[in-house]
Every structure is written in structure tokens, then in C-alpha cells.
Design an enzyme around this catalytic site. Sequence first.
Site, mmCIF file in Angstrom:
data_model
loop_
_atom_site.group_PDB
_atom_site.id
_atom_site.type_symbol
_atom_site.label_atom_id
_atom_site.label_comp_id
_atom_site.label_asym_id
_atom_site.label_seq_id
_atom_site.Cartn_x
_atom_site.Cartn_y
_atom_site.Cartn_z
ATOM 1 N N LYS A 53 0.867 -1.022 -0.522
ATOM 2 C CA LYS A 53 -0.005 0.055 0.022
ATOM 3 C C LYS A 53 0.981 1.154 -0.081
ATOM 4 O O LYS A 53 0.422 2.057 -0.941
ATOM 5 C CB LYS A 53 -0.580 0.134 1.521
ATOM 6 N N ASN A 54 1.518 0.816 0.632
ATOM 7 C CA ASN A 54 3.319 2.616 1.041
ATOM 8 C C ASN A 54 3.488 2.616 -0.170
ATOM 9 O O ASN A 54 4.575 3.923 -0.168
ATOM 10 C CB ASN A 54 3.247 2.534 2.458
ATOM 11 N N CYS A 98 -5.619 12.756 11.967
ATOM 12 C CA CYS A 98 -6.226 11.267 11.564
ATOM 13 C C CYS A 98 -6.960 10.211 13.124
ATOM 14 O O CYS A 98 -5.668 10.586 14.178
ATOM 15 C CB CYS A 98 -5.504 10.409 10.775
ATOM 16 N N ARG A 122 -0.815 14.531 12.843
ATOM 17 C CA ARG A 122 -0.128 14.530 10.889
ATOM 18 C C ARG A 122 0.485 15.456 10.458
ATOM 19 O O ARG A 122 -0.389 16.014 9.649
ATOM 20 C CB ARG A 122 -1.017 13.375 9.919
ATOM 21 N N ASP A 168 4.462 0.649 11.760
ATOM 22 C CA ASP A 168 2.943 0.302 11.431
ATOM 23 C C ASP A 168 3.039 -1.502 11.709
ATOM 24 O O ASP A 168 1.934 -1.921 12.068
ATOM 25 C CB ASP A 168 2.846 -0.018 10.005
ATOM 26 N N ARG A 200 -8.449 -0.712 4.573
ATOM 27 C CA ARG A 200 -7.678 0.530 3.794
ATOM 28 C C ARG A 200 -6.148 -0.539 3.262
ATOM 29 O O ARG A 200 -5.765 0.286 2.395
ATOM 30 C CB ARG A 200 -7.627 1.525 4.869
HETATM 31 C C1 EPZ Z 1 4.628 7.065 6.343
HETATM 32 O O1 EPZ Z 1 2.980 8.043 7.055
HETATM 33 C C2 EPZ Z 1 3.053 5.756 6.148
HETATM 34 N N1 EPZ Z 1 2.378 5.893 5.453
HETATM 35 C C3 EPZ Z 1 2.643 5.227 7.268
HETATM 36 O O2 EPZ Z 1 1.613 4.102 7.507
HETATM 37 C C4 EPZ Z 1 4.013 4.830 8.180
HETATM 38 O O3 EPZ Z 1 3.233 4.506 9.538
HETATM 39 C C5 EPZ Z 1 4.746 5.836 8.945
HETATM 40 O O4 EPZ Z 1 4.943 6.530 6.838
HETATM 41 C C6 EPZ Z 1 6.082 5.565 8.641
HETATM 42 O O5 EPZ Z 1 7.095 4.752 8.910
HETATM 43 C C7 EPZ Z 1 2.245 6.199 3.806
HETATM 44 O O6 EPZ Z 1 2.962 6.204 3.530
HETATM 45 C C8 EPZ Z 1 0.905 6.690 3.037
HETATM 46 P P1 EPZ Z 1 5.824 10.161 8.104
HETATM 47 P P2 EPZ Z 1 3.553 9.772 7.118
HETATM 48 O O7 EPZ Z 1 6.135 11.801 8.391
HETATM 49 O O8 EPZ Z 1 4.681 9.732 5.874
HETATM 50 C C9 EPZ Z 1 6.470 13.633 12.286
HETATM 51 C C10 EPZ Z 1 0.288 2.887 7.703
HETATM 52 O O9 EPZ Z 1 -0.369 2.209 8.554
HETATM 53 N N2 EPZ Z 1 6.031 14.601 10.875
HETATM 54 O O10 EPZ Z 1 7.266 9.283 8.649
HETATM 55 O O11 EPZ Z 1 2.698 9.932 7.557
HETATM 56 C C11 EPZ Z 1 4.418 12.593 12.277
HETATM 57 O O12 EPZ Z 1 3.822 13.793 13.067
HETATM 58 C C12 EPZ Z 1 0.819 4.219 7.924
HETATM 59 O O13 EPZ Z 1 0.221 2.099 6.457
HETATM 60 C C13 EPZ Z 1 6.453 15.300 10.526
HETATM 61 O O14 EPZ Z 1 6.208 16.315 11.945
HETATM 62 O O15 EPZ Z 1 4.570 9.389 8.281
HETATM 63 C C14 EPZ Z 1 5.327 11.291 12.840
HETATM 64 O O16 EPZ Z 1 4.949 11.502 13.798
HETATM 65 C C15 EPZ Z 1 0.273 4.758 9.191
HETATM 66 N N3 EPZ Z 1 6.239 16.725 9.800
HETATM 67 C C16 EPZ Z 1 6.300 11.199 11.955
HETATM 68 O O17 EPZ Z 1 6.691 12.346 11.398
HETATM 69 C C17 EPZ Z 1 5.956 16.262 8.558
HETATM 70 O O18 EPZ Z 1 6.084 16.989 8.013
HETATM 71 C C18 EPZ Z 1 6.600 10.454 11.259
HETATM 72 O O19 EPZ Z 1 5.708 10.664 9.747
HETATM 73 C C19 EPZ Z 1 5.852 15.280 8.448
HETATM 74 C C20 EPZ Z 1 5.337 14.063 9.393
#
Ligand code: EPZ
Length: 416
Positions: A22-23, A116, A121, A305, A397
Amino acid sequence: MGKLIIEGGKKISGEICVQGAKNAVLPILAATVMANDISVLKNCPYLRDVDKTDLVLERLGCKVIRENNTVTVDASGMNDCVICEDLMREMRSSIVFLGAIISRCKKAVVSMPGGCPIGLRPIDLHLKALKSLGVEIQEEHGYIKCKAEELCGGNIHLDFPSVGATENAMLAAVCAKGTTTISNAAREPEIVDLGRFLNCMGAKVCGMGSSVISIEGVEKLHGAEYTIMPDRIVAATYLAASAVTGGEICLKQVRPKDMGAMLHVLADMGAVLKIEKNSIVQQAPRRLNSVHTIRTMPYPGFPTDIQSPFMAMAAVAEGTSVFVENIFENRFQHVDELARMGADIKVVGRSAVVRGVKKLQGSNVVARELRGGAALVVAALCAQGVTTITGTDFIDRGYESIEKYLSECGAKIRRE
Ligand code: EPZ
């Protein structure tokens, strides 16, 4: 909201060909808009999130055709650069379209994605990265308005190795003038898959999978044919489902080299693993051992995850396990539901202390987000009696036909 009804106590044994990731498929679908051409993506899973992304593509004027696990996107008819509120609220990960649309149209308007169930996020790192490439950004009335006279390569440093921010930076940089360096980039395998797809489109991306990604801007991209990588989180979820029921399972079409942290934990808990290049055979012990401490970290650390499905395993293991959730601020919502089934879990801040019990009891539980829902499925499979899980929309999802795959491996599971 649909329901899954599971009668626990059956061993989960057999063979599963693991679905596409998915990701990986979500950002790759977004990337298809960057070429005025047709792209063909193979091994695309049937998921609600993929359906929603297809809808975004169609709203942008692209043509999307699905034939079994192949999705063909014709982006030549793209005639819009706006992603409206209803779609963004439906799926916040559509934010990854931002870089792709700007690359193609030099402008983009998306509704603020908002939080979410698992956390706020924020997207500050996404926006900072885009500004480094010359994108002007206005945030007003709940919308993010972007425009760039010209995208210019630059040096981007991510304060946190955010997966989404790394993806948006890559997408915006591949056709920027000059070279872009992304430091402290996310190293997840899904980032590597996106980089490989972009290179198939004619981009010049290197270093993906390391903390420093270098991109030499090119004039334009063309369509490409690509096979999506296997889903490592779904694969590990099925390993947990089998391990917690004392089964023996064979996973095909997987990439064990992406799953190191998770496979080490399974081995520590007593599972016996036979690992080949694209398959994993796992024999579970009679009862799993607890695992001292699991800390979720960016790749190659233990993935956030899989935290909840593995906590469901620990809930019936011998001994006490500690889980520390370092990535998202609200990712323990499955704990209350596991407790309804008899789990002994105490949450203190970002840590959950799990004291293994001999047996969980089937009961009525509610999935509040995707991976927490998967954790309830794992728990229900080993519980005594029948469990009803409400909230299958969340599970669907990320998991393709979960009841089909599990029932083919001996589970007594049906959807209502
Ligand atoms: C991706 O989300 C995945 N989703 C998530 O999978 C996964 O848990 C996550 O990466 C971490 O591996 C998809 O790829 C669609 P991040 P993403 O930006 O990109 C903070 C699932 O269950 N952050 O790496 O949103 C954020 O708050 C989903 O399949 C900022 O502070 O994750 C979090 O604490 C859930 N500012 C941390 O970074 C930003 O601009 C990790 O977020 C962006 C993120």
C-alpha cells in the site's frame, strides 16, 4: 461499518502470496501524473486507499483502468491541479500528490490534510522541502496554494526522516532545474520503490534507501511499466497471525531483506524461520516468549505500523513485553479493545507494558484505525470463543481480502 466474525482457536497454516505494498503504490500512483503519458502498474492490491487514490487521479482528469492487479493510468488528459476537501479528508496521504502536481503544472491547490486517529500528522517538513525548491506557498481558508515560476534544485534537510516529506521532495525535484540533495531522507523500502519507478520514467534519482538522496533534474518524464514491491507490513501481520495460533505458514512473493527488524523479533519470540530470497516459512512454538522491549523507529528500525499486531502476539506470550511508540502520538487505541478480550496491558505515556496471559476471550471489539484493526484480527484468531470486530473499513484500507487469505489458511472467519 462492516463486521468480521472470527471463531478463535484454529491454527493458521498454509501458503499466502503477499499483496503489493500500500505504502509504495500510493506515491507511485501519484507520480504517474508527472508524465503526459500512460503508465502501467502491476501487483497493485485491491484496497480502499488505492480506490480513493484512483478517484483523485480521475478528478485530476486522468483515465484509470484496473484489470485484476494491474492499474493503467493515462495522465495525458490531466486538466486540473486541485485536490478538494472531501478527498483529502477521506485520505490524508493524498498530500503526496502535492509534489507530483507541482512538477507537472507548476501549481497545485490541496485542502489541509488534517490529523487522523493515530496523530496530528503535521506537514511542516513537506512544505519546508517544497519551499527549498522555489515553491511559493499560501495557507488560507483550510487550503494550501502552491505555485512555482520555475522549480530549482536545492539542498533539503529533513529535521525528521519523514516518509511523506521525502516522497514529496523527490516528486518535486525530479524535473527541477539542477541538482537536489535530500539529507536525513527516509530510508524505507517504499521510498526505494518510488525512486525506482521515477527512474523508469526517465528521472535521475540515486541514493534512495540511504539518508542522502541525490536527484539530477531532467526536462520531462515519460510513462513507465512497473511492478509494485510486496507489502512488508501485511506479510508480518500474517506471520503474527500464524505465530499466535501455533501454525506453520509459507509466505511467497515477499522480500525478507526489507523485514529484518520484524523477523528478528519473531525469532526472539520463539518462531523458527526458514528464509529464502522471496519466501519465508515460519513454524510457531507451542507458546511464544515475551520480547524484552520493542521501540518503533524509522527504517531500518522496528516499524510503527506493525507495533499493534505484534502487541497482540505479546498479549498471550510467556512473560512481560514493553512497547515504546516513538513515531506517532496516539497509536495505542487497540489497547482498550485488547483489554476487553482479557489482555493485561498498562499504558504509561508512549510505553505499553504487556503481561502475557494464557488465553484471550472472544468478545465484541471495535477497530479505530487500520493497524489497530489488524491487531484485533490477530488477537481474535487465538482467543477462546467468537470475536466480532466492527470497523472493517479501516482494515480494508490496507489489507486485501483479509478474510479470504486467512480462511484459506484455516481460520474460521466471515464478513457481515
Ligand atoms: C507513512 O506515513 C506511512 N503512510 C505510514 O503508514 C507509516 O506509519 C509512516 O510513514 C512511518 O513509517 C504512507 O506511506 C501512506 P512520516 P507518513 O511523515 O509519511 C512527523 C499505515 O498504517 N512529521 O514518516 O505520514 C509525524 O507527525 C500508515 O500504513 C512531522 O512532524 O509518516 C510523525 O510523528 C500509518 N512533520 C513522524 O513524523 C511532517 O511534515 C513520521 O511521519 C511530517 C511528519
